[in-house]
Design a protein around this motif. Structure first.
Motif, short mmCIF file in Angstrom:
data_model
loop_
_atom_site.label_atom_id
_atom_site.label_comp_id
_atom_site.label_asym_id
_atom_site.label_seq_id
_atom_site.Cartn_x
_atom_site.Cartn_y
_atom_site.Cartn_z
N GLN A 7 6.52 6.18 3.44
CA GLN A 7 5.15 5.92 3.01
C GLN A 7 4.95 6.28 1.54
O GLN A 7 4.28 5.56 0.80
CB GLN A 7 4.15 6.71 3.88
N LYS A 8 5.53 7.39 1.11
CA LYS A 8 5.41 7.81 -0.29
C LYS A 8 6.09 6.82 -1.23
O LYS A 8 5.57 6.50 -2.30
CB LYS A 8 6.02 9.20 -0.49
N HIS A 11 3.93 3.19 -0.88
CA HIS A 11 2.51 3.01 -1.14
C HIS A 11 1.92 4.00 -2.15
O HIS A 11 0.77 3.87 -2.51
CB HIS A 11 1.72 3.13 0.17
N CYS A 12 2.67 4.97 -2.59
CA CYS A 12 2.13 5.96 -3.53
C CYS A 12 2.73 5.74 -4.92
O CYS A 12 3.22 4.67 -5.22
CB CYS A 12 2.42 7.37 -3.02
#
Length: 103
Positions: A7-8, A11-12
């Motif tokens: 996720q990092k 999307h980050c």
């Protein structure tokens, strides 16, 4: 932890890296779950190296990816537009332009 890193990296802020690895991590999630605990820890340590300030590359051969995954390279091509190095005097009266394509 592996799903959180996915996720990092997707999307980050890590998704804006020059060579993002989020898709590669997501693709290798099935292989990651089949690894032994020791190998999973080794892969997680390699992925965390990418999150470091000077993170350069990581070895993801256990996931079926490259040994130099995530390596950031700077292109040596300047471009097609004209780029000049300008040497100017302190007063601004004298100026010398050097075309960087001809150097």
């Amino acid at each position: 932890m592996y799903s959180e890193l996915i996720q990092k990296f997707k999307h980050c802020i890590f998704s804006k890296r020059p060579n993002p690895v989020g898709d590669k991590l997501e693709k290798g999630s099935e292989k990651f779950s089949n690894l032994s605990i020791k190998e999973q820890c080794a892969v997680l340590c390699q992925i965390l190296q990418l999150a470091a300030v000077l993170g350069s590359e990581c070895d993801m051969t256990l996931l079926g990816e490259s040994a130099h995954c995530g390596k950031m390279l700077i292109s040596k091509k300047i471009g097609d537009e004209e780029i000049y190095l300008i040497n100017q005097s302190v007063t601004g009266l004298y100026e010398k332009k050097i075309n960087l394509h001809t150097v």
